[in-house]
Design a protein around this motif. Sequence first.
Motif, PDB file in Angstrom:
ATOM      1  N   THR A   1      40.376 -71.980 -15.917  1.00 14.54           N
ATOM      2  CA  THR A   1      40.514 -73.211 -15.141  1.00 14.54           C
ATOM      3  C   THR A   1      39.638 -73.125 -13.900  1.00 14.54           C
ATOM      4  O   THR A   1      39.455 -72.052 -13.326  1.00 14.54           O
TER       5      THR A   1
ATOM      6  N   ASP B   1      45.344 -75.654  -6.901  1.00 16.43           N
ATOM      7  CA  ASP B   1      45.739 -74.621  -7.863  1.00 16.43           C
ATOM      8  C   ASP B   1      46.621 -75.218  -8.951  1.00 16.43           C
ATOM      9  O   ASP B   1      47.824 -75.407  -8.797  1.00 16.43           O
TER      10      ASP B   1
ATOM     11  N   GLY C   1      42.120 -65.994 -10.929  1.00 23.91           N
ATOM     12  CA  GLY C   1      40.775 -66.339 -11.370  1.00 23.91           C
ATOM     13  C   GLY C   1      39.732 -65.293 -11.071  1.00 23.91           C
ATOM     14  O   GLY C   1      38.729 -65.179 -11.787  1.00 23.91           O
TER      15      GLY C   1
ATOM     16  N   GLY D   1      42.771 -68.401 -13.186  1.00 25.54           N
ATOM     17  CA  GLY D   1      42.502 -69.307 -12.072  1.00 25.54           C
ATOM     18  C   GLY D   1      43.672 -70.227 -11.798  1.00 25.54           C
ATOM     19  O   GLY D   1      44.594 -70.376 -12.614  1.00 25.54           O
TER      20      GLY D   1
ATOM     21  N   ASN E   1      35.379 -65.133 -17.318  1.00 28.97           N
ATOM     22  CA  ASN E   1      36.694 -64.544 -17.615  1.00 28.97           C
ATOM     23  C   ASN E   1      37.103 -64.686 -19.077  1.00 28.97           C
ATOM     24  O   ASN E   1      37.640 -63.753 -19.674  1.00 28.97           O
TER      25      ASN E   1
ATOM     26  N   ILE F   1      29.340 -71.938 -11.194  1.00 25.98           N
ATOM     27  CA  ILE F   1      29.049 -70.642 -11.815  1.00 25.98           C
ATOM     28  C   ILE F   1      29.418 -70.723 -13.295  1.00 25.98           C
ATOM     29  O   ILE F   1      30.237 -71.549 -13.687  1.00 25.98           O
ATOM     30  N   ARG F   2      28.834 -69.842 -14.081  1.00 32.00           N
ATOM     31  CA  ARG F   2      29.256 -69.767 -15.481  1.00 32.00           C
ATOM     32  C   ARG F   2      30.565 -68.984 -15.543  1.00 32.00           C
ATOM     33  O   ARG F   2      30.700 -67.944 -14.902  1.00 32.00           O
TER      34      ARG F   2
HETATM   35  P1  AMP Z   1      41.058 -69.100  -8.391  1.00 29.45           P
HETATM   36  O1  AMP Z   1      42.035 -68.045  -8.823  1.00 29.45           O
HETATM   37  O2  AMP Z   1      41.044 -70.275  -9.311  1.00 29.45           O
HETATM   38  O3  AMP Z   1      41.274 -69.464  -6.976  1.00 29.45           O
HETATM   39  O4  AMP Z   1      39.626 -68.455  -8.498  1.00 29.45           O
HETATM   40  C1  AMP Z   1      39.280 -67.368  -7.676  1.00 29.45           C
HETATM   41  C2  AMP Z   1      37.824 -67.065  -7.778  1.00 29.45           C
HETATM   42  O5  AMP Z   1      37.505 -66.643  -9.086  1.00 29.45           O
HETATM   43  C3  AMP Z   1      36.915 -68.238  -7.491  1.00 29.45           C
HETATM   44  O6  AMP Z   1      35.803 -67.770  -6.749  1.00 29.45           O
HETATM   45  C4  AMP Z   1      36.499 -68.671  -8.849  1.00 29.45           C
HETATM   46  O7  AMP Z   1      35.255 -69.324  -8.830  1.00 29.45           O
HETATM   47  C5  AMP Z   1      36.449 -67.398  -9.617  1.00 29.45           C
HETATM   48  N1  AMP Z   1      36.721 -67.677 -11.023  1.00 29.45           N
HETATM   49  C6  AMP Z   1      37.748 -68.383 -11.485  1.00 29.45           C
HETATM   50  N2  AMP Z   1      37.717 -68.490 -12.812  1.00 29.45           N
HETATM   51  C7  AMP Z   1      36.624 -67.802 -13.216  1.00 29.45           C
HETATM   52  C8  AMP Z   1      36.023 -67.536 -14.479  1.00 29.45           C
HETATM   53  N3  AMP Z   1      36.556 -68.008 -15.600  1.00 29.45           N
HETATM   54  N4  AMP Z   1      34.917 -66.796 -14.509  1.00 29.45           N
HETATM   55  C9  AMP Z   1      34.380 -66.319 -13.378  1.00 29.45           C
HETATM   56  N5  AMP Z   1      34.887 -66.537 -12.161  1.00 29.45           N
HETATM   57  C10 AMP Z   1      35.979 -67.286 -12.055  1.00 29.45           C
END
Ligand code: AMP
Length: 425
Positions: free
Chosen positions: A204, A278, A319, A270, A224, A220-221
């Motif tokens: 997500t 979130d 994430g 994420g 995960n 970004i690509r």
């Molecule tokens: P979040 O937990 O959604 O707040 O994401 C935390 C960080 O992880 C952010 O910098 C996101 O861009 C990165 N992130 C989230 N999902 C992915 C993913 N599938 N691949 C790479 N980075 C990710």
Amino acid sequence: MAADQTNSLRFGRKAITVEEAQQLILNRAELLPAEAVPLELAHGRRLAQSVIADHPVPHFRRSGMDGYAIRASDSLDAEALRPVALRVTEMIPCGSVPERSVQPGEAARIMTGAVVPEGADAVIMLEMTDKLLAGDGPEGDKVLVRKSMRMGDNITPIGQEIEVGELLLETGRRIGPGEAAILATFGFAEVRVHRVPRVAVFSTGSELLPIEAALEPGRIRGSNSHMLACQIREAGGEPRLMPILPDCPETVEAALLQALDWADILVTTGGVSVGDKDVLVELFQRWDGELIFNKVAMRPGSPSSFGWWRGKPLFALSGNPGASFVGFELFVRPYLKAIQGCACPLPRECTALLDADYGKGSAYPRYVRARTYTEQATLKVAPAGRDKSSIMVSIKDAECLLCIPAGGQAPPRGALVRVLQLAEA
Ligand code: AMP
Ligand code: MG
């Protein structure tokens, strides 16, 4: 949804320990049904049956040498320069059965792995003998025995390796090379194993691009899902990479619900932190599932959450790539192993000497991606690279997780620390 309710889910979380979280997860683990698969397709699967020897191995007295089956008593006086001559009665290749028993003064030519004839109680290796051709005489071929043999020499008795009734493989055991060899030996052309867990993997985040897309500012690509797919395969599961989900609670809810038709397990990354966008936090407000925990005392990945939805688990991992990786190892892999029958699904542990300086401690235990090595016969452990939870590039070098306990001061260099192994068993 009431604002104070959302806030309590975001901020008022109660942290449980990793061990408590693992227990809550394993309490929900139910064995997947069994199915029969051909042995050649069973690698990595877990047995849904135990295997008990229904015959001994070997099941006949087996020659361990290429040579002659003799009666040891006939060779009592044999020496290199004073050989004893024995009459050769037959030739016993592998896969055939002897035609006669070996009488005093006789020997039978025999191959490695062939049946030792009655009467014989030792096999002398070919190199310790010489063949005497008898020409056309009535006596037939003779062999010169140049060594005194003892009873039992070079004969594998019936059941020496495996006795009838021995438990060879317990249910839940993962099928690798050694297990496959046992199963083949005992005639399991098909083997009963637990069904492969089906795991739907969602990333997500509206910043995420599919991997084939060109980079765009601020995006970004997503990595995960692909990382997790590999972890799922290693743990015996079948991953299905689902489309990337935007930070929109309705879309996330609909997509996850739809995936429940196919999947045994949902894994998301994420959207579990305390930010406004979130989406998993939002989902936990609006869904008809049960939120079992939403905070674990650990770094990285403290917002890792676990819920139960329509009879199936939802693992909502952080994430950050490092947090997703660690969250999978601590929570998802044990669950996958348990539902495939593994009796000890938690990561295997050992201890090693910490070969790094940590200095300041942290409020939560830290699970550091690490590698072990031996120096002067001592197992040491050190971080695999930079270990911030946002850092992805060092995951490839992680062979284990090094545990830094919580506290004001981290253990000093040279202290004994816990190490969790990542490899399957
Ligand atoms: P979040 O937990 O959604 O707040 O994401 C935390 C960080 O992880 C952010 O910098 C996101 O861009 C990165 N992130 C989230 N999902 C992915 C993913 N599938 N691949 C790479 N980075 C990710
Ligand atoms: Mg996000």
